[in-house]
Motif scaffolding. Structure first.
Motif, mmCIF file in Angstrom:
data_model
loop_
_atom_site.group_PDB
_atom_site.id
_atom_site.type_symbol
_atom_site.label_atom_id
_atom_site.label_comp_id
_atom_site.label_asym_id
_atom_site.label_seq_id
_atom_site.Cartn_x
_atom_site.Cartn_y
_atom_site.Cartn_z
ATOM 1 N N UNK A 1 -5.351 38.651 52.523
ATOM 2 C CA UNK A 1 -5.664 39.568 53.766
ATOM 3 C C UNK A 1 -5.015 40.990 54.259
ATOM 4 N N UNK A 2 -5.948 41.118 54.261
ATOM 5 C CA UNK A 2 -6.070 43.092 54.965
ATOM 6 C C UNK A 2 -5.902 42.481 56.430
ATOM 7 N N UNK A 3 -4.446 42.807 56.591
ATOM 8 C CA UNK A 3 -4.256 42.670 58.262
ATOM 9 C C UNK A 3 -4.080 44.596 58.778
ATOM 10 N N UNK A 4 -4.139 43.901 60.644
ATOM 11 C CA UNK A 4 -2.890 45.687 60.922
ATOM 12 C C UNK A 4 -1.469 45.576 60.595
ATOM 13 N N UNK A 5 -0.942 45.094 60.480
ATOM 14 C CA UNK A 5 0.572 44.765 60.466
ATOM 15 C C UNK A 5 0.838 45.432 58.698
ATOM 16 N N UNK A 6 0.229 44.888 57.982
ATOM 17 C CA UNK A 6 0.222 45.644 56.338
ATOM 18 C C UNK A 6 -0.217 46.807 56.425
ATOM 19 N N UNK A 7 -1.311 47.198 56.708
ATOM 20 C CA UNK A 7 -1.976 48.389 56.627
ATOM 21 C C UNK A 7 -0.955 49.792 57.432
ATOM 22 N N UNK A 8 0.232 49.156 58.388
ATOM 23 C CA UNK A 8 0.956 49.614 59.065
ATOM 24 C C UNK A 8 1.542 50.311 57.892
ATOM 25 N N UNK A 9 2.267 49.028 57.692
ATOM 26 C CA UNK A 9 3.571 48.697 56.709
ATOM 27 C C UNK A 9 3.298 49.331 55.081
ATOM 28 N N UNK A 10 1.668 49.919 54.055
ATOM 29 C CA UNK A 10 1.625 50.218 53.726
ATOM 30 C C UNK A 10 1.807 52.101 54.244
ATOM 31 N N UNK A 11 1.355 52.483 54.830
ATOM 32 C CA UNK A 11 0.956 53.090 55.667
ATOM 33 C C UNK A 11 2.495 54.044 55.458
ATOM 34 N N UNK A 12 3.492 52.934 55.778
ATOM 35 C CA UNK A 12 5.035 53.817 56.013
ATOM 36 C C UNK A 12 5.741 54.121 54.605
ATOM 37 N N UNK A 13 5.152 53.303 54.402
ATOM 38 C CA UNK A 13 5.575 53.826 52.933
ATOM 39 C C UNK A 13 5.723 54.371 52.109
ATOM 40 N N UNK A 14 4.539 55.077 52.456
ATOM 41 C CA UNK A 14 3.982 56.545 51.612
ATOM 42 C C UNK A 14 4.082 57.660 52.083
ATOM 43 N N UNK A 15 4.644 56.637 53.785
ATOM 44 C CA UNK A 15 5.376 58.640 54.466
ATOM 45 C C UNK A 15 6.523 58.595 53.865
ATOM 46 N N UNK A 16 7.430 57.435 53.499
ATOM 47 C CA UNK A 16 8.546 57.697 53.575
ATOM 48 C C UNK A 16 8.743 59.035 52.460
ATOM 49 N N UNK A 17 8.364 59.085 50.970
ATOM 50 C CA UNK A 17 8.226 60.022 50.133
ATOM 51 C C UNK A 17 8.474 61.105 50.306
ATOM 52 N N UNK A 18 6.968 61.293 51.416
ATOM 53 C CA UNK A 18 6.379 62.523 52.334
ATOM 54 C C UNK A 18 7.455 63.346 53.175
ATOM 55 N N UNK A 19 8.570 61.797 54.229
ATOM 56 C CA UNK A 19 9.403 62.826 54.375
ATOM 57 C C UNK A 19 11.055 62.852 54.089
ATOM 58 N N UNK A 20 10.566 62.447 52.782
ATOM 59 C CA UNK A 20 11.918 63.906 51.904
ATOM 60 C C UNK A 20 11.652 64.324 51.453
ATOM 61 N N UNK A 21 10.109 64.240 50.637
ATOM 62 C CA UNK A 21 10.312 65.459 50.399
ATOM 63 C C UNK A 21 10.487 67.173 51.067
ATOM 64 N N UNK A 22 9.866 66.965 52.777
ATOM 65 C CA UNK A 22 9.830 67.595 53.772
ATOM 66 C C UNK A 22 11.050 68.113 54.182
ATOM 67 N N UNK A 23 12.223 67.093 53.761
ATOM 68 C CA UNK A 23 13.492 67.208 54.655
ATOM 69 C C UNK A 23 13.983 68.165 53.541
ATOM 70 N N UNK A 24 13.839 67.594 52.279
ATOM 71 C CA UNK A 24 14.576 68.552 50.999
ATOM 72 C C UNK A 24 14.000 70.509 51.616
ATOM 73 N N UNK A 25 12.908 70.398 51.320
ATOM 74 C CA UNK A 25 11.842 71.475 51.396
ATOM 75 C C UNK A 25 12.202 72.421 52.374
ATOM 76 N N UNK A 26 12.240 71.599 53.502
ATOM 77 C CA UNK A 26 13.253 72.652 54.850
ATOM 78 C C UNK A 26 14.736 72.978 54.932
ATOM 79 N N UNK A 27 15.427 71.896 54.233
ATOM 80 C CA UNK A 27 16.708 72.147 53.562
ATOM 81 C C UNK A 27 16.810 73.393 52.584
ATOM 82 N N UNK A 28 16.275 73.585 51.811
ATOM 83 C CA UNK A 28 15.882 74.437 50.696
ATOM 84 C C UNK A 28 15.432 75.681 51.095
ATOM 85 N N UNK A 29 14.958 75.628 51.989
ATOM 86 C CA UNK A 29 14.629 77.069 52.776
ATOM 87 C C UNK A 29 15.512 77.901 53.482
ATOM 88 N N UNK A 30 15.993 76.418 54.284
ATOM 89 C CA UNK A 30 16.956 77.227 55.135
ATOM 90 C C UNK A 30 18.503 77.689 54.528
#
Length: 303
Positions: A274-303
């Motif tokens: 069953x597709x609910x708004x809560x499950x959609x939000x959880x899925x989007x948050x899960x995929x956001x995590x590697x993006x956030x880690x990657x950008x954090x490491x990229x900014x630190x490396x650039x600095x």
């Protein structure tokens, strides 16, 4: 200065929790635990990763004990605990001396052996070798990175070799029992498993191509070998993390995020789900995590 690095600690905790949600959500609960324990178990195994850089030995001992607990109660979280335990003992070898490393390694070997031993079945020589080698591999990596060679530069191939070796080890160990399950020949499935892991070795050089390759691999697994979908999903998320670290354009990061979210939903959501708004939000948050880690490491490396 006391708060320096806290964003990375929070991201590590979120990543550990998200990893278990992806691996264990489909498996359901354990008959020996109360209902609706999937999210609490995910937090219990993933949240300590937020402390792993500051207290790696304590986190390693906790995860070893938690691995034994989840194995005894029949929880699917044991798979996540096994993976995160390897990460934690690798950090013990990187941050600490040999004495804490041996303590963490001993606890990890014992917990891995208990995890492998099914009820009523004695540990074989191969099982003991597996129990020793699996925790030893991240310890060797941590000790290697701790030395002078650990000062990695952009032109150094050491991280590429480690990514490729870790990718192959992960894909083979997590999928080889299912190579006979599909309609394709075993050698074809094995070849794609090895190539999927090896491709991480060039992810820093060709992040876009590797992300596309991992996406195609996930689609193929979903169609022809569904048992390996979780492994392919994790590889795609790793490729997304490296892409976000190497590519500073938010337009391209947004495109890859949308693609990854759609493919993750294809892999995670069943026909009966069953597709609910809560499950959609959880899925989007899960995929956001590697993006956030990657950008954090990229900014630190650039600095």
């Amino acid at each position: 200065m006391r708060w320096r690095g806290v964003p990375l600690d929070l991201l590590l905790a979120a990543a550990g929790t998200a990893l278990d949600l992806m691996l264990s959500a489909k498996g359901g609960g354990s008959p020996l635990l109360p209902g609706n324990e999937v999210i609490p178990m995910a937090v219990a195994v993933g949240a300590p990763m937020g402390l792993v850089r500051r207290a790696p030995l304590a986190v390693s001992l906790y995860l070893a004990a938690f691995l034994v607990f989840t194995d005894q109660v029949g929880s699917f979280t044991a798979n996540t605990a096994q993976m995160l335990l390897c990460v934690a003992i690798g950090l013990v070898a990187y941050y600490s001396g040999w004495r804490p490393t041996f303590v963490a390694l001993g606890a990890a070997v014992a917990a891995t052996a208990i995890n492998l031993a099914d009820p009523g079945i004695a540990l074989t020589t191969n099982s003991w070798m597996y129990s020793v080698l699996v925790p030893t591999f991240p310890v060797l990596i941590g000790a290697y990175l701790r030395g002078p060679a650990g000062r990695l530069k952009d032109g150094d191939i050491s991280p590429d070799v480690l990514l490729a070796g870790g990718g192959v080890a992960f894909t083979v160990l997590s999928t080889w029992t299912d190579w006979h399950s599909g309609t394709q020949p075993v050698w074809v499935v094995g070849l794609f498993a090895v190539l999927g892991g090896l491709s991480l070795g060039v992810a820093r050089r060709f992040p876009g191509l590797v992300f596309i390759f991992q996406s195609v691999l996930l689609i193929a697994a979903d169609q022809y070998l569904h048992e390996t979908v979780n492994t392919c999903l994790i590889l795609m998320l790793i490729a997304l993390c490296v892409f976000a670290m190497r590519i500073a354009s938010w337009a391209w990061i947004t495109v890859t995020y949308v693609i990854c979210t759609m493919l993750a939903s294809l892999a995670i959501v069943e026909d009966s789900t069953e597709v609910t708004a809560f499950r959609v939000a959880i899925l989007m948050a899960l995929v956001t995590t590697p993006v956030a880690i990657g950008r954090y490491l990229g900014v630190r490396q650039a600095a």
